[in-house]
Write a protein that holds these residues in place. Structure first.
Motif, PDB file in Angstrom:
ATOM      1  N   ASP A 161     -18.850  58.238 -57.485  1.00 19.81           N
ATOM      2  CA  ASP A 161     -17.527  57.605 -57.569  1.00 19.81           C
ATOM      3  C   ASP A 161     -16.869  57.426 -56.206  1.00 19.81           C
ATOM      4  OD1 ASP A 161     -17.934  57.782 -60.270  1.00 19.81           O
ATOM      5  OD2 ASP A 161     -16.354  59.234 -60.666  1.00 19.81           O
ATOM      6  N   GLY A 162     -17.150  58.322 -55.264  1.00 20.58           N
ATOM      7  CA  GLY A 162     -16.469  58.291 -53.970  1.00 20.58           C
ATOM      8  C   GLY A 162     -17.115  57.411 -52.931  1.00 20.58           C
ATOM      9  N   TRP A 163     -17.923  56.458 -53.345  1.00 19.61           N
ATOM     10  CA  TRP A 163     -18.669  55.613 -52.409  1.00 19.61           C
ATOM     11  C   TRP A 163     -17.764  54.842 -51.455  1.00 19.61           C
ATOM     12  CZ3 TRP A 163     -18.349  50.248 -52.121  1.00 19.61           C
ATOM     13  CH2 TRP A 163     -17.541  49.653 -53.113  1.00 19.61           C
ATOM     14  N   TRP A 164     -16.503  54.609 -51.822  1.00 17.14           N
ATOM     15  CA  TRP A 164     -15.590  53.848 -50.971  1.00 17.14           C
ATOM     16  C   TRP A 164     -15.185  54.636 -49.732  1.00 17.14           C
ATOM     17  CZ3 TRP A 164     -14.914  48.991 -50.399  1.00 17.14           C
ATOM     18  CH2 TRP A 164     -13.759  48.458 -49.828  1.00 17.14           C
ATOM     19  N   ILE A 165     -15.385  55.950 -49.764  1.00 16.67           N
ATOM     20  CA  ILE A 165     -15.182  56.779 -48.572  1.00 16.67           C
ATOM     21  C   ILE A 165     -16.433  56.647 -47.711  1.00 16.67           C
ATOM     22  CG2 ILE A 165     -14.852  59.131 -47.710  1.00 16.67           C
ATOM     23  CD1 ILE A 165     -13.572  59.782 -50.450  1.00 16.67           C
ATOM     24  N   THR A 166     -16.284  56.169 -46.499  1.00 19.87           N
ATOM     25  CA  THR A 166     -17.450  55.998 -45.628  1.00 19.87           C
ATOM     26  C   THR A 166     -17.042  56.194 -44.173  1.00 19.87           C
ATOM     27  OG1 THR A 166     -19.390  54.606 -45.184  1.00 19.87           O
ATOM     28  CG2 THR A 166     -17.253  53.478 -45.327  1.00 19.87           C
ATOM     29  N   GLY A 167     -17.978  56.684 -43.354  1.00 20.09           N
ATOM     30  CA  GLY A 167     -17.700  56.945 -41.955  1.00 20.09           C
ATOM     31  C   GLY A 167     -16.875  58.192 -41.715  1.00 20.09           C
ATOM     32  N   GLN A 168     -16.677  58.995 -42.741  1.00 16.89           N
ATOM     33  CA  GLN A 168     -15.780  60.144 -42.666  1.00 16.89           C
ATOM     34  C   GLN A 168     -16.538  61.468 -42.713  1.00 16.89           C
ATOM     35  OE1 GLN A 168     -12.307  59.636 -42.383  1.00 16.89           O
ATOM     36  NE2 GLN A 168     -13.048  57.540 -42.123  1.00 16.89           N
ATOM     37  N   THR A 169     -15.962  62.484 -42.048  1.00 23.21           N
ATOM     38  CA  THR A 169     -16.391  63.872 -42.220  1.00 23.21           C
ATOM     39  C   THR A 169     -15.312  64.588 -43.018  1.00 23.21           C
ATOM     40  OG1 THR A 169     -17.612  63.887 -40.126  1.00 23.21           O
ATOM     41  CG2 THR A 169     -17.004  66.017 -41.053  1.00 23.21           C
ATOM     42  N   ILE A 170     -15.689  65.118 -44.172  1.00 21.90           N
ATOM     43  CA  ILE A 170     -14.741  65.771 -45.073  1.00 21.90           C
ATOM     44  C   ILE A 170     -14.850  67.283 -44.901  1.00 21.90           C
ATOM     45  CG2 ILE A 170     -13.940  65.980 -47.455  1.00 21.90           C
ATOM     46  CD1 ILE A 170     -13.918  63.103 -46.362  1.00 21.90           C
ATOM     47  N   PHE A 171     -13.742  67.916 -44.516  1.00 18.61           N
ATOM     48  CA  PHE A 171     -13.709  69.369 -44.345  1.00 18.61           C
ATOM     49  C   PHE A 171     -13.348  70.023 -45.674  1.00 18.61           C
ATOM     50  CE2 PHE A 171     -13.803  67.897 -40.142  1.00 18.61           C
ATOM     51  CZ  PHE A 171     -14.251  68.946 -39.335  1.00 18.61           C
ATOM     52  N   ALA A 172     -14.238  70.872 -46.165  1.00 18.98           N
ATOM     53  CA  ALA A 172     -14.056  71.543 -47.455  1.00 18.98           C
ATOM     54  C   ALA A 172     -14.328  73.024 -47.250  1.00 18.98           C
ATOM     55  CB  ALA A 172     -14.991  70.953 -48.500  1.00 18.98           C
ATOM     56  N   ASN A 173     -13.267  73.794 -47.038  1.00 20.55           N
ATOM     57  CA  ASN A 173     -13.479  75.171 -46.589  1.00 20.55           C
ATOM     58  C   ASN A 173     -12.421  76.166 -47.040  1.00 20.55           C
ATOM     59  OD1 ASN A 173     -11.227  74.692 -44.876  1.00 20.55           O
ATOM     60  ND2 ASN A 173     -12.574  73.838 -43.306  1.00 20.55           N
ATOM     61  N   GLY A 174     -11.576  75.778 -47.982  1.00 20.69           N
ATOM     62  CA  GLY A 174     -10.535  76.694 -48.456  1.00 20.69           C
ATOM     63  C   GLY A 174      -9.483  76.995 -47.421  1.00 20.69           C
ATOM     64  N   GLY A 175      -9.339  76.128 -46.419  1.00 24.11           N
ATOM     65  CA  GLY A 175      -8.343  76.364 -45.375  1.00 24.11           C
ATOM     66  C   GLY A 175      -8.850  77.227 -44.239  1.00 24.11           C
ATOM     67  N   TYR A 176     -10.159  77.227 -44.035  1.00 22.66           N
ATOM     68  CA  TYR A 176     -10.761  77.999 -42.937  1.00 22.66           C
ATOM     69  C   TYR A 176     -10.466  77.345 -41.587  1.00 22.66           C
ATOM     70  CZ  TYR A 176     -14.585  80.120 -40.197  1.00 22.66           C
ATOM     71  OH  TYR A 176     -15.326  80.760 -39.240  1.00 22.66           O
ATOM     72  N   THR A 177     -10.641  76.043 -41.493  1.00 25.04           N
ATOM     73  CA  THR A 177     -10.207  75.248 -40.342  1.00 25.04           C
ATOM     74  C   THR A 177      -9.639  73.940 -40.872  1.00 25.04           C
ATOM     75  OG1 THR A 177     -12.362  74.162 -40.081  1.00 25.04           O
ATOM     76  CG2 THR A 177     -11.989  76.157 -38.786  1.00 25.04           C
ATOM     77  N   THR A 178      -8.879  73.255 -40.036  1.00 25.30           N
ATOM     78  CA  THR A 178      -8.313  71.974 -40.456  1.00 25.30           C
ATOM     79  C   THR A 178      -8.070  71.113 -39.239  1.00 25.30           C
ATOM     80  OG1 THR A 178      -6.565  70.928 -41.767  1.00 25.30           O
ATOM     81  CG2 THR A 178      -5.901  72.762 -40.342  1.00 25.30           C
ATOM     82  N   ARG A 179      -7.876  69.821 -39.477  1.00 22.96           N
ATOM     83  CA  ARG A 179      -7.538  68.886 -38.400  1.00 22.96           C
ATOM     84  C   ARG A 179      -6.259  68.165 -38.743  1.00 22.96           C
ATOM     85  NH1 ARG A 179     -13.388  66.110 -36.973  1.00 22.96           N
ATOM     86  NH2 ARG A 179     -14.088  67.682 -35.512  1.00 22.96           N
TER      87      ARG A 179
END
Length: 252
Positions: free
Chosen positions: A234-252
């Motif tokens: 379903d998320g194919w429209w997201i492209t060229g991105q790095t997704i951070f998934a870490n429970g709030g360990y680091t963020t940008r």
């Protein structure tokens, strides 16, 4: 492409024999993927890979195992070629391959640097390259990186440093492959509670990593797999991105 549109899709997973890759293979098979190529690196991973394949086949999906050191680019080419030869095409390519080294900058050897560069950067580059050559139009590519890309820390110079280029590989490939409808993403988990994590860390460091996330604890692969599955469906429209998934360990 919704999850129920995985029917008849061919999926290739590098590092698919165990840990996150193994979970992805099982989940995607349960969700309807018809054919899955499962790569594993060495004989030490064979038993886990065989168990993953058995679980995939138990869902009614077809699958096969491919053993090879992907730091040898010829093996990446062969992985894609054998998958395409066996199943006719490739729709989704996921790379979970990586290696952690925690060591002071001044103590790191040239051999260690070269190994980390090969496993974390070179494999990712040529995997994305080969996917661009071999994937069907409207295919999906996803690479696992690390949330340390957003950390201000020492000791992981070669691990985070050699995962960092993958962010740009992802951007560049998404731009070049976009005309064919191919999406390219990267996912950056926090420290994952798998055997991959613990050998590099002391007990004190493990305790710190567990306490560092806002939501508490290490990243569970069960929280990462659904995100990867979403990005390649379903998320194919997201492209060229790095997704951070870490429970709030680091963020940008």
């Amino acid at each position: 492409m919704a999850l129920n549109d995985l029917k008849d899709k061919v999926i290739l997973i590098a590092g698919g024999g165990k840990n996150l890759g193994g979970l992805l293979a099982r989940n995607l098979a349960k969700d309807g993927a018809s054919q899955i190529a499962i790569h594993y690196n060495s004989d030490s991973s064979r038993t886990d890979a065989e168990a993953t394949l058995a679980d995939v086949q138990a869902t009614g999906a077809d699958g096969f195992l491919f053993q090879g050191d992907l730091t040898q680019v010829a093996n990446i080419t062969r992985l894609f070629d054998e998958t395409k030869s066996k199943f006719g095409r490739i729709d989704i390519a996921i790379n979970t391959v990586g290696k952690v080294l925690k060591k002071p900058f001044t103590d790191t050897t040239e051999a260690e640097y070269d190994s980390m560069a090969d496993i974390n950067s070179k494999v990712a580059y040529f995997f994305i390259q080969e996917a661009g050559k071999k994937l069907s139009d409207h295919g999906k590519i996803c690479t696992i990186v690390t949330s340390l890309l957003a950390a201000y820390t020492g000791l992981y110079s070669t691990y985070a440093g050699q995962k960092a280029p993958v962010e740009h590989y992802t951007r560049a490939a998404s731009k070049e492959y976009g005309a064919r409808g191919i999406s390219v993403t990267a996912v950056a988990p926090g420290p994952m509670d798998t055997p991959f994590f613990y050998p590099a860390e002391s007990d004190d460091a493990v305790a710190y990593h567990k306490s560092a996330s806002a939501l508490g604890g290490l990243t569970d692969i069960k929280d990462i797999a659904p995100l990867v599955e979403f990005l390649v469906t379903d998320g194919w429209w997201i492209t060229g991105q790095t997704i951070f998934a870490n429970g709030g360990y680091t963020t940008r």
